[in-house]
Design a protein around this motif. Structure first.
Motif, PDB file in Angstrom:
ATOM      1  N   PHE A 238      -1.986   8.022 -11.713  1.00 50.48           N
ATOM      2  CA  PHE A 238      -1.084   6.876 -11.782  1.00 50.48           C
ATOM      3  C   PHE A 238       0.149   7.196 -12.624  1.00 50.48           C
ATOM      4  CE2 PHE A 238      -5.176   5.051 -10.778  1.00 50.48           C
ATOM      5  CZ  PHE A 238      -4.875   4.117  -9.811  1.00 50.48           C
ATOM      6  N   GLN A 239       0.460   8.460 -12.766  1.00 49.74           N
ATOM      7  CA  GLN A 239       1.636   8.895 -13.501  1.00 49.74           C
ATOM      8  C   GLN A 239       2.565   9.653 -12.568  1.00 49.74           C
ATOM      9  OE1 GLN A 239       0.238  11.124 -16.874  1.00 49.74           O
ATOM     10  NE2 GLN A 239      -0.758   9.341 -17.839  1.00 49.74           N
ATOM     11  N   GLY A 240       3.733  10.036 -13.079  1.00 49.12           N
ATOM     12  CA  GLY A 240       4.719  10.745 -12.279  1.00 49.12           C
ATOM     13  C   GLY A 240       5.958   9.908 -12.062  1.00 49.12           C
ATOM     14  N   PRO A 241       6.773  10.288 -11.073  1.00 49.79           N
ATOM     15  CA  PRO A 241       7.974   9.495 -10.763  1.00 49.79           C
ATOM     16  C   PRO A 241       7.620   8.053 -10.402  1.00 49.79           C
ATOM     17  CG  PRO A 241       8.025  11.631  -9.658  1.00 49.79           C
ATOM     18  CD  PRO A 241       6.664  11.505 -10.243  1.00 49.79           C
ATOM     19  N   MET A 242       8.580   7.150 -10.570  1.00 52.35           N
ATOM     20  CA  MET A 242       8.342   5.730 -10.335  1.00 52.35           C
ATOM     21  C   MET A 242       7.912   5.463  -8.890  1.00 52.35           C
ATOM     22  SD  MET A 242       8.107   2.759 -11.554  1.00 52.35           S
ATOM     23  CE  MET A 242       8.820   3.094 -13.174  1.00 52.35           C
ATOM     24  N   VAL A 243       8.557   6.129  -7.939  1.00 46.04           N
ATOM     25  CA  VAL A 243       8.199   5.908  -6.529  1.00 46.04           C
ATOM     26  C   VAL A 243       6.762   6.338  -6.267  1.00 46.04           C
ATOM     27  CG1 VAL A 243       8.747   6.522  -4.150  1.00 46.04           C
ATOM     28  CG2 VAL A 243      10.599   6.158  -5.802  1.00 46.04           C
ATOM     29  N   GLN A 244       6.355   7.458  -6.875  1.00 45.37           N
ATOM     30  CA  GLN A 244       4.991   7.933  -6.683  1.00 45.37           C
ATOM     31  C   GLN A 244       3.986   6.974  -7.326  1.00 45.37           C
ATOM     32  OE1 GLN A 244       4.379  11.937  -8.043  1.00 45.37           O
ATOM     33  NE2 GLN A 244       2.143  11.816  -7.867  1.00 45.37           N
ATOM     34  N   GLN A 245       4.320   6.438  -8.460  1.00 40.02           N
ATOM     35  CA  GLN A 245       3.420   5.486  -9.124  1.00 40.02           C
ATOM     36  C   GLN A 245       3.249   4.220  -8.282  1.00 40.02           C
ATOM     37  OE1 GLN A 245       4.093   4.758 -13.318  1.00 40.02           O
ATOM     38  NE2 GLN A 245       5.251   6.682 -13.514  1.00 40.02           N
ATOM     39  N   ILE A 246       4.355   3.719  -7.725  1.00 38.13           N
ATOM     40  CA  ILE A 246       4.263   2.513  -6.890  1.00 38.13           C
ATOM     41  C   ILE A 246       3.433   2.791  -5.639  1.00 38.13           C
ATOM     42  CG2 ILE A 246       5.581   0.875  -5.500  1.00 38.13           C
ATOM     43  CD1 ILE A 246       7.864   1.168  -7.495  1.00 38.13           C
ATOM     44  N   GLY A 247       3.667   3.931  -5.001  1.00 37.86           N
ATOM     45  CA  GLY A 247       2.902   4.263  -3.805  1.00 37.86           C
ATOM     46  C   GLY A 247       1.434   4.419  -4.078  1.00 37.86           C
ATOM     47  N   ALA A 248       1.092   5.132  -5.175  1.00 36.55           N
ATOM     48  CA  ALA A 248      -0.320   5.322  -5.518  1.00 36.55           C
ATOM     49  C   ALA A 248      -0.994   3.989  -5.853  1.00 36.55           C
ATOM     50  CB  ALA A 248      -0.435   6.296  -6.694  1.00 36.55           C
ATOM     51  N   THR A 249      -0.260   3.118  -6.540  1.00 38.27           N
ATOM     52  CA  THR A 249      -0.832   1.826  -6.925  1.00 38.27           C
ATOM     53  C   THR A 249      -1.085   0.942  -5.698  1.00 38.27           C
ATOM     54  OG1 THR A 249       0.312   1.932  -9.050  1.00 38.27           O
ATOM     55  CG2 THR A 249      -0.465  -0.225  -8.329  1.00 38.27           C
ATOM     56  N   MET A 250      -0.107   0.839  -4.797  1.00 40.88           N
ATOM     57  CA  MET A 250      -0.267   0.012  -3.601  1.00 40.88           C
ATOM     58  C   MET A 250      -1.345   0.583  -2.669  1.00 40.88           C
ATOM     59  SD  MET A 250       1.653  -2.669  -3.846  1.00 40.88           S
ATOM     60  CE  MET A 250       1.095  -2.620  -5.581  1.00 40.88           C
ATOM     61  N   TRP A 251      -1.395   1.917  -2.551  1.00 39.99           N
ATOM     62  CA  TRP A 251      -2.429   2.527  -1.713  1.00 39.99           C
ATOM     63  C   TRP A 251      -3.819   2.223  -2.261  1.00 39.99           C
ATOM     64  CZ3 TRP A 251      -4.029   4.569   2.609  1.00 39.99           C
ATOM     65  CH2 TRP A 251      -5.195   5.352   2.616  1.00 39.99           C
ATOM     66  N   PHE A 252      -3.984   2.308  -3.551  1.00 41.03           N
ATOM     67  CA  PHE A 252      -5.280   2.015  -4.141  1.00 41.03           C
ATOM     68  C   PHE A 252      -5.671   0.558  -3.885  1.00 41.03           C
ATOM     69  CE2 PHE A 252      -7.846   0.313  -7.588  1.00 41.03           C
ATOM     70  CZ  PHE A 252      -8.905   1.213  -7.620  1.00 41.03           C
ATOM     71  N   ALA A 253      -4.708  -0.372  -4.089  1.00 40.11           N
ATOM     72  CA  ALA A 253      -5.024  -1.801  -3.955  1.00 40.11           C
ATOM     73  C   ALA A 253      -5.441  -2.156  -2.531  1.00 40.11           C
ATOM     74  CB  ALA A 253      -3.823  -2.636  -4.400  1.00 40.11           C
ATOM     75  N   PHE A 254      -4.658  -1.752  -1.541  1.00 41.20           N
ATOM     76  CA  PHE A 254      -4.951  -2.162  -0.162  1.00 41.20           C
ATOM     77  C   PHE A 254      -6.081  -1.336   0.452  1.00 41.20           C
ATOM     78  CE2 PHE A 254      -0.745  -4.002  -0.684  1.00 41.20           C
ATOM     79  CZ  PHE A 254      -0.893  -5.225  -0.048  1.00 41.20           C
ATOM     80  N   SER A 255      -6.364  -0.156  -0.089  1.00 41.95           N
ATOM     81  CA  SER A 255      -7.491   0.623   0.442  1.00 41.95           C
ATOM     82  C   SER A 255      -8.835   0.014   0.062  1.00 41.95           C
ATOM     83  CB  SER A 255      -7.413   2.069  -0.070  1.00 41.95           C
ATOM     84  OG  SER A 255      -7.519   2.113  -1.485  1.00 41.95           O
ATOM     85  N   THR A 256      -8.847  -0.862  -0.944  1.00 43.41           N
ATOM     86  CA  THR A 256     -10.105  -1.550  -1.273  1.00 43.41           C
ATOM     87  C   THR A 256     -10.562  -2.476  -0.160  1.00 43.41           C
ATOM     88  OG1 THR A 256      -8.872  -3.317  -2.403  1.00 43.41           O
ATOM     89  CG2 THR A 256      -9.633  -1.458  -3.748  1.00 43.41           C
ATOM     90  N   LEU A 257      -9.644  -2.817   0.756  1.00 44.54           N
ATOM     91  CA  LEU A 257     -10.018  -3.686   1.877  1.00 44.54           C
ATOM     92  C   LEU A 257     -11.066  -3.029   2.766  1.00 44.54           C
ATOM     93  CD1 LEU A 257      -9.425  -6.349   3.393  1.00 44.54           C
ATOM     94  CD2 LEU A 257      -7.650  -5.136   4.651  1.00 44.54           C
ATOM     95  N   VAL A 258     -10.996  -1.708   2.879  1.00 41.85           N
ATOM     96  CA  VAL A 258     -11.966  -0.969   3.698  1.00 41.85           C
ATOM     97  C   VAL A 258     -12.769  -0.013   2.823  1.00 41.85           C
ATOM     98  CG1 VAL A 258     -10.675  -1.156   5.841  1.00 41.85           C
ATOM     99  CG2 VAL A 258     -10.136   0.691   4.258  1.00 41.85           C
ATOM    100  N   TYR A 259     -12.756  -0.247   1.525  1.00 41.53           N
ATOM    101  CA  TYR A 259     -13.531   0.546   0.564  1.00 41.53           C
ATOM    102  C   TYR A 259     -13.196   2.038   0.676  1.00 41.53           C
ATOM    103  CZ  TYR A 259     -16.100  -3.821   1.082  1.00 41.53           C
ATOM    104  OH  TYR A 259     -16.435  -5.139   1.181  1.00 41.53           O
ATOM    105  N   ALA A 260     -11.904   2.350   0.840  1.00 39.63           N
ATOM    106  CA  ALA A 260     -11.475   3.741   1.032  1.00 39.63           C
ATOM    107  C   ALA A 260     -10.671   4.268  -0.150  1.00 39.63           C
ATOM    108  CB  ALA A 260     -10.656   3.857   2.311  1.00 39.63           C
ATOM    109  N   HIS A 261     -10.693   3.607  -1.293  1.00 41.16           N
ATOM    110  CA  HIS A 261      -9.930   4.063  -2.444  1.00 41.16           C
ATOM    111  C   HIS A 261     -10.566   5.342  -3.011  1.00 41.16           C
ATOM    112  CE1 HIS A 261     -13.020   1.106  -3.450  1.00 41.16           C
ATOM    113  NE2 HIS A 261     -13.186   1.746  -4.591  1.00 41.16           N
ATOM    114  N   ARG A 262      -9.712   6.341  -3.315  1.00 42.15           N
ATOM    115  CA  ARG A 262     -10.208   7.640  -3.754  1.00 42.15           C
ATOM    116  C   ARG A 262      -9.853   7.964  -5.207  1.00 42.15           C
ATOM    117  NH1 ARG A 262      -8.866  11.502   1.527  1.00 42.15           N
ATOM    118  NH2 ARG A 262     -10.130  10.304   3.028  1.00 42.15           N
TER     119      ARG A 262
END
Length: 498
Positions: A238-262
């Motif tokens: 969850f660190q790095g450039p701001m764009v990467q942090q936003i992408g990683a955060t949103m991917w984690f949140a919405f991947s919980t819908l199908v229990y695919a968060h890594r």
């Protein structure tokens, strides 16, 4: 009888206490036949002074009205004419509800179907020796060209002894004739053609209301924000450039819908928040799947929003019931005469000159489904009509007797068997629920639990963060600048002592 005492035209009448014997007489027409005596001591006997082992053993055979020798279990109404004139609405009619045919060989009208079999079964339990003559009150009249109120008027005028058929019980008709108990289901039902649910572009959006979609999306974003706060300082993913942090955060949140968060979580507070959120997702996904399956199984019609037309059969009283009680505009109603016409109108739809639904009394809906068992569904029903009943003149003793027989047929299962025979094994239209969408109000408790868990995690994280900052500042001041200042201000010996 010994207590009877009254004053009549000839004077005072009273049985004397000395009266210990009564003679029993069987009245047959204008004749009197002595059948025995009754005494206080010996009860019934043929001769005075003879004791009997059982009651009635000493009496002569009693002939009951109608020439019956067996003791009647209940009083039967006397029919002066053994041939009853039964009025029917039409000379020709097809369908499982009521069938009418004309037999040219016997020059008589033959009836069959559910209505007629119920009538014959009820009368068979009352007086099986009665013969019926079924008479169309308007010969050669077609379906939709007769008014049932005219048939009611003929029964009121004593031109018919009774009337049977698909005759609805109404308050106005009851002012002129007597109706039996209803022998059909009560109320109206809405019938629609099963549409292809997959033809809708946004069918997947229908199971959830708009407010629930919005709240769910907001909570997914909120979850990502909370996890980022809790994991940002200690988790490299969850660190790095701001764009990467936003992408990683949103991917984690919405991947919980199908229990695919890594992403691996390192904070216990983050694990706690995600565990509670996964429970919310489990309930939300399960409810969505069930609602979507129901929506695909039974297509829910929305006539109010689409402005579609509604069909009904020709009976005039039903028109007023639909307008008053079902709240449909008169301009949207279309009258049809036969089941075939209704099926054709439903297949066309409103856009092609047909109708989107049919509102009819439940017996007509059952008759329709018996003829067209596939491709149609009953979506809703309302108890705003009184069902079908048999018609008799005002004050006829047959009304009560036939009503009693109808109740007996319902209790012993005969009525249900007749429905299964003519309409088939179909579910009750009143028990078919319309699918409902899920809204935020029904699931707000889940989001409350998740929101409380996120708030608690942020609160504990804030306390821990403040504690760490205070401890770090104190340690830095104690071991760094504060020591230099003390060395400058205080003597060396004093600092060494400390």
């Amino acid at each position: 009888m010994l207590r009877i005492s009254f004053d009549g035209l000839s004077g005072h009448f009273e049985f004397l206490n000395a009266t210990q014997v009564l003679e029993i007489i069987n009245v047959i027409g204008k004749e009197e036949v002595k059948v025995g005596f009754w005494t206080i001591d010996a009860a019934f006997s043929k001769n005075i002074g003879k004791l009997n082992s059982f009651p009635n053993d000493g009496l002569e055979s009693i002939i009951w009205p109608g020439g019956i020798l067996d003791n009647p279990v209940r009083r039967m109404p006397q029919v002066s004419n053994r041939r009853l004139r039964i009025g029917i609405p039409l000379q020709y009619r097809s369908g499982a509800l009521f069938q009418v045919e004309y037999d040219a060989q016997t020059s008589s009208t033959v009836v069959s179907g559910f209505c007629s079999e119920v009538f014959l079964a009820a009368f068979a339990g009352l007086d099986p020796s009665v013969v019926f003559q079924f008479i169309p009150f308007k010969p050669k009249a077609g379906v939709g060209t007769v008014k049932y109120n005219d048939l009611i008027d003929l029964v009121h005028a004593a031109e018919f002894d009774a009337a049977i058929g698909d005759i609805t019980i109404t308050a106005n008709r009851s002012l002129y004739v007597d109706f039996t108990l209803p022998y059909t289901d009560l109320g109206l039902a809405t019938l629609s053609r099963n549409a292809d649910a997959t033809s809708s572009l946004w069918i997947f959006m229908k199971p959830l209301s708009s407010d629930l979609w919005i709240v769910s999306a907001c909570f997914f974003i909120l979850l990502g924000f909370v996890i980022w706060i809790l994991e940002h300082q200690m988790n490299d993913e969850f660190q790095g450039p701001m764009v990467q942090q936003i992408g990683a955060t949103m991917w984690f949140a919405f991947s919980t819908l199908v229990y695919a968060h890594r992403q691996k979580l390192k904070s216990n507070l983050s694990r706690f928040v995600v565990t509670v959120w996964l429970f919310v997702v489990l309930v939300l996904v399960s409810s969505y799947t069930a609602a979507l399956s129901s929506l695909l199984t039974v297509e829910q019609i929305q006539l109010a929003s689409k402005g579609g037309s509604v069909g009904y059969q020709h009976d005039y009283p039903l028109h007023g019931v639909i307008v008053r009680n079902v709240n449909f505009l008169d301009t949207r109603l279309k009258s049809y005469h036969t089941i075939e016409e209704l099926a054709d109108a439903l297949s066309k739809g409103s856009k092609k000159g047909g109708v989107d639904a049919v509102i009819e009394e439940i017996p007509y809906i059952k008759e329709f489904l018996a003829q067209y068992p596939f491709g149609y569904s009953v979506v809703v029903s309302e108890d705003v009509t009184n069902g079908f009943g048999f018609v008799f003149p005002k004050g006829s003793p047959l009304t009560l007797e036939i009503s009693t027989q109808i109740a007996r047929l319902r209790e012993d299962g005969t009525l249900q068997n007749l429905q299964s025979k003519w309409f088939g094994q179909k579910p009750n239209p009143q028990s078919t629920p319309a699918p409902k969408i899920l809204n935020f109000k029904g699931l707000r408790g889940l989001f409350l639990i998740s929101g409380v868990s996120m708030a608690a995690a942020i609160f504990l994280f804030t306390l821990y963060y403040i504690h760490e900052k205070v401890h770090y500042t104190y340690a830095k001041l104690t071991g760094g600048r504060l020591a230099s200042i003390l060395r400058f201000l205080l003597p060396q010996s004093t600092i060494g002592v400390e």
